[in-house]
Design a protein around this motif. Structure first.
Motif, PDB file in Angstrom:
ATOM      1  N   UNK A 153      -0.027  -1.441   0.131  1.00  0.00           N
ATOM      2  CA  UNK A 153       0.120  -0.065   0.091  1.00  0.00           C
ATOM      3  C   UNK A 153       0.989   1.500   0.019  1.00  0.00           C
ATOM      4  N   UNK A 154       1.988   1.342   0.809  1.00  0.00           N
ATOM      5  CA  UNK A 154       2.473   2.809   0.749  1.00  0.00           C
ATOM      6  C   UNK A 154       3.528   2.441  -0.932  1.00  0.00           C
ATOM      7  N   UNK A 155       3.891   1.413  -1.148  1.00  0.00           N
ATOM      8  CA  UNK A 155       4.367   1.749  -2.414  1.00  0.00           C
ATOM      9  C   UNK A 155       3.935   2.450  -3.284  1.00  0.00           C
ATOM     10  N   UNK A 156       1.952   1.499  -3.245  1.00  0.00           N
ATOM     11  CA  UNK A 156       0.955   1.915  -4.609  1.00  0.00           C
ATOM     12  C   UNK A 156       0.695   3.355  -4.099  1.00  0.00           C
ATOM     13  N   UNK A 157       0.911   4.278  -2.802  1.00  0.00           N
ATOM     14  CA  UNK A 157       0.199   5.537  -3.016  1.00  0.00           C
ATOM     15  C   UNK A 157       1.521   6.576  -3.266  1.00  0.00           C
ATOM     16  N   UNK A 158       3.173   5.994  -2.611  1.00  0.00           N
ATOM     17  CA  UNK A 158       4.238   6.490  -3.013  1.00  0.00           C
ATOM     18  C   UNK A 158       4.290   6.861  -4.273  1.00  0.00           C
ATOM     19  N   UNK A 159       4.566   5.502  -5.051  1.00  0.00           N
ATOM     20  CA  UNK A 159       4.885   6.129  -6.331  1.00  0.00           C
ATOM     21  C   UNK A 159       4.005   6.166  -7.554  1.00  0.00           C
TER      22      UNK A 159
END
Length: 222
Positions: free
Chosen positions: A39-45
């Motif tokens: 989820x962090x990567x989805x939001x951050x990327x």
């Protein structure tokens, strides 16, 4: 290098893959590898979950791709700083200054992904990548020293291998201090002084040092 997964059919991508990986660097910086979720990567990327899985793969594969991209970009700039056509001492100082400016770059986390984040990842492939990257850096510095020997800037018996490893240690130290908050100005000054330290003569062996001390006590030069 890690190959991209096969691209799915359908609508073209609505994002830049390289830019997404750059954003992933910041995500891993902020939370560390173990603290990052998909989820962090989805939001951050800025990438949808289906696209993330189909194009980048798992969190581990994303991190490995990030490491490769990061090392390639930083390595090219470091090589340029070290191998620029100038005196050996100046090129070494340029290399150390680059380590400082890279570790204190505005808009980015202080330090270096390879030295401050990746070593904490318990993964055999990551560890091997870091070992290879370190060996490549040492080999690059050795190459510059060999050019210095050929040009007559340093003697033929200069301890190339040992000093090249020490240069890597110096860059690590400067980088870690940047992460701890030491100012760029201070670190740049220290980088200049560190360049001079690399060229100090080798110490004599213990017996010679002892003899020197004893002779000095008698009022004579060693």
């Amino acid at each position: 290098m890690i190959q991209n997964a096969a691209r799915p059919r359908g609508r073209p991508r609505s994002f830049n893959e390289s830019a997404a990986l750059e954003k992933a660097i910041q995500v891993f910086w902020l939370k560390g590898y173990d603290g990052v979720t998909i989820d962090d990567l989805v939001a951050g990327m800025g990438v949808g979950r289906p696209s993330l899985y189909s194009i980048f793969g798992s969190k581990r594969r994303i991190f490995l791709r990030v490491l490769h991209a990061y090392a390639e970009r930083k390595g090219a700039l470091a090589e340029k700083a070290l191998l620029s056509p100038q005196a050996l001492r100046d090129s070494l100082a340029s290399f150390l200054r680059y380590a400082v400016t890279s570790a204190t770059e505005k808009g980015s986390a202080s330090g270096c992904l390879l030295m401050c984040v990746a070593p904490l990842v318990n993964d055999a492939e990551v560890r091997q990548f870091l070992q290879n990257a370190a060996a490549a850096t040492v080999a690059l510095v050795e190459r510059r020293f060999q050019c210095g020997i050929s040009a007559g800037e340093i003697p033929s018996d200069f301890p190339v291998a040992a000093r090249a490893s020490q240069v890597l240690d110096l860059t690590r130290g400067l980088t870690m201090r940047a992460q701890m908050g030491t100012s760029r100005r201070t670190l740049l000054k220290d980088a200049e002084e560190a360049a001079d330290l690399v060229f100090l003569p080798r110490r004599r062996n213990a017996a010679s040092r002892l003899t020197g001390k004893e002779t000095s006590k008698r009022g004579r030069l060693p």
